[in-house]
Motif scaffolding. Structure first.
Motif, PDB file in Angstrom:
ATOM      1  N   THR A   1      -6.005   3.694  -3.092  1.00  0.00           N
ATOM      2  CA  THR A   1      -6.087   3.764  -1.630  1.00  0.00           C
ATOM      3  C   THR A   1      -7.157   2.827  -1.097  1.00  0.00           C
ATOM      4  O   THR A   1      -6.945   2.112  -0.111  1.00  0.00           O
ATOM      5  CB  THR A   1      -6.394   5.214  -1.191  1.00  0.00           C
TER       6      THR A   1
ATOM      7  N   LEU B   1      -5.852   7.477  -7.673  1.00  0.00           N
ATOM      8  CA  LEU B   1      -5.322   7.421  -6.308  1.00  0.00           C
ATOM      9  C   LEU B   1      -6.392   6.978  -5.311  1.00  0.00           C
ATOM     10  O   LEU B   1      -6.098   6.255  -4.352  1.00  0.00           O
ATOM     11  CB  LEU B   1      -4.759   8.787  -5.907  1.00  0.00           C
ATOM     12  N   SER B   2      -7.630   7.399  -5.536  1.00  0.00           N
ATOM     13  CA  SER B   2      -8.725   6.995  -4.640  1.00  0.00           C
ATOM     14  C   SER B   2      -8.952   5.488  -4.711  1.00  0.00           C
ATOM     15  O   SER B   2      -9.090   4.812  -3.683  1.00  0.00           O
ATOM     16  CB  SER B   2     -10.009   7.735  -5.014  1.00  0.00           C
TER      17      SER B   2
ATOM     18  N   THR C   1       2.789   1.575  -3.561  1.00  0.00           N
ATOM     19  CA  THR C   1       1.931   1.942  -4.699  1.00  0.00           C
ATOM     20  C   THR C   1       1.358   3.347  -4.539  1.00  0.00           C
ATOM     21  O   THR C   1       1.235   4.092  -5.515  1.00  0.00           O
ATOM     22  CB  THR C   1       0.783   0.930  -4.851  1.00  0.00           C
ATOM     23  N   LEU C   2       1.011   3.720  -3.320  1.00  0.00           N
ATOM     24  CA  LEU C   2       0.514   5.078  -3.096  1.00  0.00           C
ATOM     25  C   LEU C   2       1.601   6.117  -3.364  1.00  0.00           C
ATOM     26  O   LEU C   2       1.344   7.172  -3.951  1.00  0.00           O
ATOM     27  CB  LEU C   2       0.005   5.220  -1.657  1.00  0.00           C
ATOM     28  N   SER C   3       2.829   5.799  -2.948  1.00  0.00           N
ATOM     29  CA  SER C   3       3.942   6.722  -3.200  1.00  0.00           C
ATOM     30  C   SER C   3       4.159   6.908  -4.692  1.00  0.00           C
ATOM     31  O   SER C   3       4.338   8.043  -5.172  1.00  0.00           O
ATOM     32  CB  SER C   3       5.217   6.183  -2.549  1.00  0.00           C
TER      33      SER C   3
ATOM     34  N   GLY D   1      -5.932  -0.767  -1.403  1.00  0.00           N
ATOM     35  CA  GLY D   1      -4.879  -1.054  -0.431  1.00  0.00           C
ATOM     36  C   GLY D   1      -5.409  -1.184   0.981  1.00  0.00           C
ATOM     37  O   GLY D   1      -5.028  -2.084   1.727  1.00  0.00           O
ATOM     38  N   VAL D   2      -6.320  -0.266   1.360  1.00  0.00           N
ATOM     39  CA  VAL D   2      -6.905  -0.324   2.703  1.00  0.00           C
ATOM     40  C   VAL D   2      -7.731  -1.606   2.876  1.00  0.00           C
ATOM     41  O   VAL D   2      -7.688  -2.266   3.921  1.00  0.00           O
ATOM     42  CB  VAL D   2      -7.772   0.923   2.960  1.00  0.00           C
TER      43      VAL D   2
ATOM     44  N   LEU E   1       0.826  -1.204   0.000  1.00  0.00           N
ATOM     45  CA  LEU E   1       0.000   0.000   0.000  1.00  0.00           C
ATOM     46  C   LEU E   1       0.862   1.257   0.000  1.00  0.00           C
ATOM     47  O   LEU E   1       0.624   2.195  -0.767  1.00  0.00           O
ATOM     48  CB  LEU E   1      -0.923  -0.011   1.221  1.00  0.00           C
TER      49      LEU E   1
END
Length: 287
Positions: free
Chosen positions: A61, A57-58, A11-13, A64-65, A8
């Motif tokens: 996220t 990105l949403s 990938t977010l970075s 991933g969450v 998470l």
């Protein structure tokens, strides 16, 4: 759980970096002196990048969450099952041992052949329950990642100690009795008991022999029996819950043996034999 959080974060970075880079590039291009028509088009592309990047990105996220939450739930469920196995096996040890002792006393005092035969059958079934509870205990320990109590022991100590547990197993020691191996004694004895019981129960073996030898800097424990042997694919022997025939067990026993010997930095092999069945446990010799 750790890997899902790491995934998470990574990938977010990358997603945030891509979004900021794209936005900056579009902004830089839009600030260059170009025609009004081109300016409008670039502004439209800039807004599109912002919207699509924000949506990406949403979703990233959210995914991933969700993965992290599911991993955490799975970890809690696995720990609950492991704790249950550990508690049950610990609580069952005392009554099983007490029942075993009472059966042995009754066998000694019994004068009736028919009653003695029934008591022997109960004694064998109780032994089988005790063995299965031991497997459940070690399976729970392996699931929880518990460490073994490793110590340096001589072959002489192992031979003398195990003879009290199972006098029917014949030891053929071909190495100096001062030879040492680094093992968990209790776990190692559980492995030998598991293998010898498999030979008797599933291979119909009458006798079992354990040959201790040296190969280079390794100590080998070769367990041989005079049973029916195994005709299937030996590569599948250590797979759990895989039944090879109608008379075979669940496969948990050999799976546990494999995992325990690997935790002792050793290995397990199944050599080919003309008769019976052979299992070789390989451990490093302690200098």
């Amino acid at each position: 759980m750790f890997f899902s959080l790491a995934w998470l974060f990574l990938t977010l970075s990358l997603g945030v970096w891509w979004w900021i880079l794209g936005f900056r590039q579009a902004k830089t291009i839009s600030e260059i002196s170009i025609s009004e028509a081109r300016q409008v088009e670039l502004n439209r592309v800039n807004r599109m990048l912002q919207l699509e990047g924000s949506f990406f990105l949403s979703m990233l996220t959210l995914g991933g969450v969700t993965l992290a939450v599911l991993s955490y739930r799975d970890h809690k469920r696995s720990k609950l099952i492991s704790d249950f196995f550990s508690t049950v096996t610990h609580e069952m040890k005392t009554p099983i041992a007490s029942l075993q002792l009472q059966i042995e006393v009754l066998l000694e005092d019994s004068k009736h052949p028919e009653l003695k035969k029934k008591l022997e059958k109960i004694w064998k079934e109780n032994q089988r329950i005790e063995s299965q509870m031991g497997n459940a205990f070690y399976l729970a320990s392996l699931m929880q990642g518990e460490s073994l109590y490793m110590e340096s022991l001589t072959i002489s100590d192992l031979c003398e100690s195990y003879s009290h547990h199972e006098p029917d197993l014949h030891w053929n020691v071909l190495v100096p009795k001062e030879t040492k191996v680094y093992i968990d004694k209790k776990a190692f004895f559980a492995m030998l008991k598991n293998l010898s019981e498999n030979a008797k129960r599933h291979g119909k073996a009458k006798t079992t022999k354990l040959t201790v030898a040296k190969e280079n800097n390794q100590v080998t424990f070769l367990l041989e029996d005079d049973g029916t042997g195994f005709l299937g694919n030996k590569k599948n022997l250590t797979l759990p819950f895989l039944r090879h025939s109608k008379t075979s067990g669940s496969g948990i026993g050999l799976y546990i043996v494999k995992k325990l010997i690997e935790k002792m930095k050793g290995s397990i092999e199944f050599p080919n034999s003309l008769s019976g069945f052979q299992v070789k446990l390989i451990l490093k010799e302690v200098p």
